[in-house]
Enzyme design. Structure first.
Site, short mmCIF file in Angstrom:
data_model
loop_
_atom_site.label_atom_id
_atom_site.label_comp_id
_atom_site.label_asym_id
_atom_site.label_seq_id
_atom_site.Cartn_x
_atom_site.Cartn_y
_atom_site.Cartn_z
N CYS A 61 0.83 -1.21 0.00
CA CYS A 61 0.00 0.00 0.00
C CYS A 61 0.87 1.26 0.00
O CYS A 61 1.44 1.60 -1.02
CB CYS A 61 -0.98 -0.02 1.17
SG CYS A 61 -2.34 1.15 0.99
N HIS A 68 -3.49 -5.26 0.63
CA HIS A 68 -2.95 -5.64 1.95
C HIS A 68 -3.07 -7.15 2.20
O HIS A 68 -4.08 -7.61 2.74
CB HIS A 68 -3.72 -4.92 3.06
CG HIS A 68 -3.44 -3.47 3.19
ND1 HIS A 68 -2.52 -2.97 4.09
CD2 HIS A 68 -3.97 -2.40 2.56
CE1 HIS A 68 -2.50 -1.65 4.00
NE2 HIS A 68 -3.36 -1.28 3.07
N GLU A 79 -1.62 -8.88 4.47
CA GLU A 79 -1.51 -9.18 5.91
C GLU A 79 -2.85 -9.08 6.64
O GLU A 79 -3.04 -9.69 7.71
CB GLU A 79 -0.48 -8.27 6.58
CG GLU A 79 -0.95 -6.87 6.95
CD GLU A 79 -1.20 -5.94 5.78
OE1 GLU A 79 -1.85 -4.89 5.98
OE2 GLU A 79 -0.74 -6.26 4.66
#
Length: 323
Positions: A136, A247, A249
């Site tokens: 990001c 993202h 994660e």
């Protein structure tokens, strides 16, 4: 002549094969990844009694890397050059996380990122394989650095949005997709497994016309809520440098109850994709055997010296804070 039982031979051959495979697969079984910190916002600090912190890392990035067999060192901002030079020669890879600060050297994040990026490129040019991933905001900083400090970003409306990827021609020739499991590639191509929280992006047209495509290979795009296509995934043409606007994660490790974070996918296929990307990057970090000079230096540097705060008031589930 003594006859050796077949079962003994098979077991011995199997053990030997496993040992050989493991040696070929990775020679560094203790990789450590540096995660770049950044200044916390006032809203993030608002829930703390002690607000005297100057840096933070969302714990989801730490867990994400740990899930693939790595350990983490927090990379602090506003340090001298010797600090970053030591880390780049001691760690096995770096991750630039998402966030809300400047990607230029006007922020501690931007200044430290620029220094690490240059040092990692220099190290790789000397044949020491040290990977770097930007997520990001980290992805956006990679485009800025790759374009020689030109900001190529435009406004995008891709907040709280999960999407598949539009894979580009030649994607299977990339390091990322040639090493991901086929099932994860299919999920990326067909399911809403990549979650986005960004207000800026780079379009494919600008990616190419700016010359950034000479430095990075465009692997996949996505679309924002207004139908604007933007670059979602890239990798460096020659060096182990990678960037995702989405993202990975968050799928596994972010559980915000905020209405602005309802799109995070937590179903099995999305978790498999997240884990595959974590496995890929940590495996990249296993390709060098750099380490700290002493065990004590390593112990002091590791994230285990800090404890995460449960930041229920924010969009992060847990956060590490630094002074």
């Amino acid at each position: 002549m003594m006859v050796v039982p077949r079962v003994v031979i098979s077991a011995a051959l199997l053990l030997a094969a496993l040992l050989v495979t493991d040696a070929q697969y990775s020679y560094n079984l203790r990789p450590i990844i540096g995660v770049l910190s950044q200044a916390p916002s006032d809203s993030l600090l608002s829930g703390l009694v002690d607000k005297n912190y100057t840096g933070f890392i969302a714990a989801s990035y730490v867990k994400y890397l740990e899930s693939a067999g790595a350990r983490v060192v927090p990379v602090l901002t506003h340090q001298d050059d010797a600090y970053y030079e030591n880390l780049v020669h001691s760690l096995n890879g770096f991750l630039f996380p998402g966030g809300g600060v400047s990607i230029t050297n006007t922020s501690g994040y931007g200044a430290a990122g620029q220094k690490i990026y240059d040092l990692v490129k220099e190290l790789n040019s000397k044949g020491i394989y040290v990977p770097l991933w930007g997520t990001c905001l980290g992805f956006e900083m990679l485009t800025y650095l790759g374009a020689n400090y030109v900001n190529l970003l435009t406004a995008c409306n891709a907040n709280n949005k999960a999407d598949p990827l539009n894979l580009q021609d030649g994607y299977l020739d990339s390091r990322i997709f040639s090493q991901l499991p086929e099932d994860s590639v299919n999920s990326l191509r067909t399911l809403n497994v990549t979650v986005n929280f960004h207000h800026h992006c780079i379009t494919p047209e600008v990616f190419k016309s700016s010359g950034l495509s000479d430095e990075f290979k465009l692997l996949a795009t996505s679309w924002d809520s207004d139908g604007r296509e933007y670059v979602a995934l890239m990798e460096h043409q020659d060096l182990p440098i990678y960037g995702s606007q989405f993202h990975p994660e968050k799928n596994q490790f972010e559980w915000s109850t905020s209405k602005t974070h309802t799109a995070i996918p937590h179903y099995l296929k999305s978790l498999e994709v997240s884990q595959s990307l974590a496995n890929f990057f940590v495996e990249q970090a296993r390709q060098n055997n750099q380490s700290f000079t002493t065990e004590k230096e390593e112990e002091v540097a590791l994230i285990y010296n800090y404890h995460p705060f449960y930041t229920v008031w924010s969009t992060y589930t847990q956060v590490y804070f630094f002074r």
